[in-house]
Design an enzyme around this catalytic site. Structure first.
Site, short mmCIF file in Angstrom:
data_model
loop_
_atom_site.label_atom_id
_atom_site.label_comp_id
_atom_site.label_asym_id
_atom_site.label_seq_id
_atom_site.Cartn_x
_atom_site.Cartn_y
_atom_site.Cartn_z
N ILE A 27 -0.60 9.87 7.94
CA ILE A 27 -0.98 8.29 9.01
C ILE A 27 -0.33 7.20 9.13
O ILE A 27 -0.09 7.12 7.83
CB ILE A 27 -2.36 8.70 9.12
CG1 ILE A 27 -3.46 8.54 8.11
CG2 ILE A 27 -2.99 10.18 9.85
CD1 ILE A 27 -4.61 8.29 7.63
N GLY A 57 -4.87 2.32 8.31
CA GLY A 57 -5.72 1.51 8.82
C GLY A 57 -5.23 -0.21 8.96
O GLY A 57 -5.33 -0.57 10.39
N ASP A 96 0.70 -1.17 0.31
CA ASP A 96 -0.18 -0.20 -0.20
C ASP A 96 0.73 1.29 -0.31
O ASP A 96 0.82 1.74 1.26
CB ASP A 96 -1.28 -0.06 0.85
CG ASP A 96 -1.82 0.97 1.00
OD1 ASP A 96 -2.00 2.42 0.76
OD2 ASP A 96 -3.16 1.21 2.12
N HIS A 156 0.27 7.78 3.81
CA HIS A 156 0.96 7.48 5.22
C HIS A 156 2.52 7.41 4.84
O HIS A 156 3.24 7.15 5.73
CB HIS A 156 1.06 5.96 5.07
CG HIS A 156 -0.55 6.02 5.12
ND1 HIS A 156 -1.58 5.92 6.24
CD2 HIS A 156 -1.59 5.36 3.82
CE1 HIS A 156 -3.32 5.13 5.70
NE2 HIS A 156 -2.50 4.93 4.73
#
Length: 288
Positions: A209, A212, A189, A194
């Site tokens: 961040i 998830g 990903d 991120h």
């Protein structure tokens, strides 16, 4: 073209994805394996330790079952920046091999009109190409902001898998690394949200961040070790809802409630006690 609710039932073309022993180790490191007690997780972080057989974390299914998301191409046009990962579930039909290949087909299983947005559910079935047998199934839901109001069914609402009103039976704390997202992204990903501070600022964050699904992997490790005694063959199914972003470096606390033979509910909280992964449920085999 707006969201097309008649796309329910549409399937993606089969997509093949292979992985190696090194990929399995990299994923384990990406979700924090070995950081607390390296010896406890040696089987997930090395392939050449004397007397230790390499294993794969069950939650790696979320990065191996890629390709099923191609089914999104059938639902109409939308701005990808408005898509938010809502829920994630995995079902394991057996332990994931240390190295192998799967063929994955995704299907749009639901499209709901939530007014302010559309909720789209995709189920992806992955088959082991070496055996022809189902290996795992992943289900994800995505909320697409601004795409509601098309007159479709609203779908289920309200709390899902609420935990009992009592103290947890188990708790497990993990501290994520400040560079956790940079490690996790190497499993596939590469969303700049991120890794790139400028891109993160466009999304309203003062820094990148954590994925998830990285939080999902940390949580899966806690469930595996506290409820399955570290045995991936006992880990059957896991589901949860992403409730709040996590910042790299945050401490995660996984709260677990045993609710029956082979079933537990869970919730993961961040530094300030807010829920970051909620509505969690684990199904697992009880030790004989």
């Amino acid at each position: 073209m707006p969201i097309d609710p008649t796309a329910v039932g549409s399937q993606s073309e089969p997509v093949r994805h292979s992985w190696t022993s090194s990929d399995a180790i990299l994923y384990a490191l990406g979700v924090g394996a070995g950081a607390v007690d390296p010896l406890d997780e040696l089987g997930f972080t090395t392939e050449n330790s004397n007397g230790v057989t390499q294993q794969v974390l069950p939650t790696m299914a979320v990065v191996l079952g890629v390709g099923g998301g191609g089914a999104f191409g059938s639902i109409g046009s939308f701005n990808p920046a408005m898509l938010v990962h809502g829920e994630q579930a995995i079902q394991l039909h057996g332990p994931i091999p240390v190295a192998g290949e799967v063929e994955t087909v995704g299907e749009i299983t639901a499209i709901y009109d939530k007014g302010k947005g559309a909720l789209v559910e995709v189920r992806s079935a992955s088959t082991d190409t070496a055996t022809g047998q189902p290996l795992f199934t992943t289900t994800m839901s995505a909320f697409i902001r601004g795409e509601g109001g098309f007159g479709g069914e609203r779908g289920p609402s309200g709390p899902k898998n609420p935990p009992p009103e009592r103290a947890p039976d188990h708790e497990q704390a993990y501290v994520t690394r400040s560079d956790q997202a940079l490690i996790y992204r190497l499993s596939g990903d590469r969303n700049p949200l991120h890794s790139d501070p400028t891109f993160a600022a466009m999304g309203g964050f003062d820094r990148p961040i954590l994925h998830g699904l990285c939080t999902y992997g940390f949580t899966g490790r806690a469930l595996l070790h506290r409820l399955c005694e570290g045995d991936p063959t006992r880990f059957r199914a896991m589901e949860g809802r992403f409730s709040s972003p996590v910042m790299p470096g945050e401490r995660l606390m996984v709260h677990m409630w045993e609710t029956g033979a082979g079933e537990a509910l869970f919730q993961t909280t961040g530094d300030d006690g807010r829920a970051v992964l909620s509505g969690g449920r684990l199904a697992y085999a009880v030790a004989s």
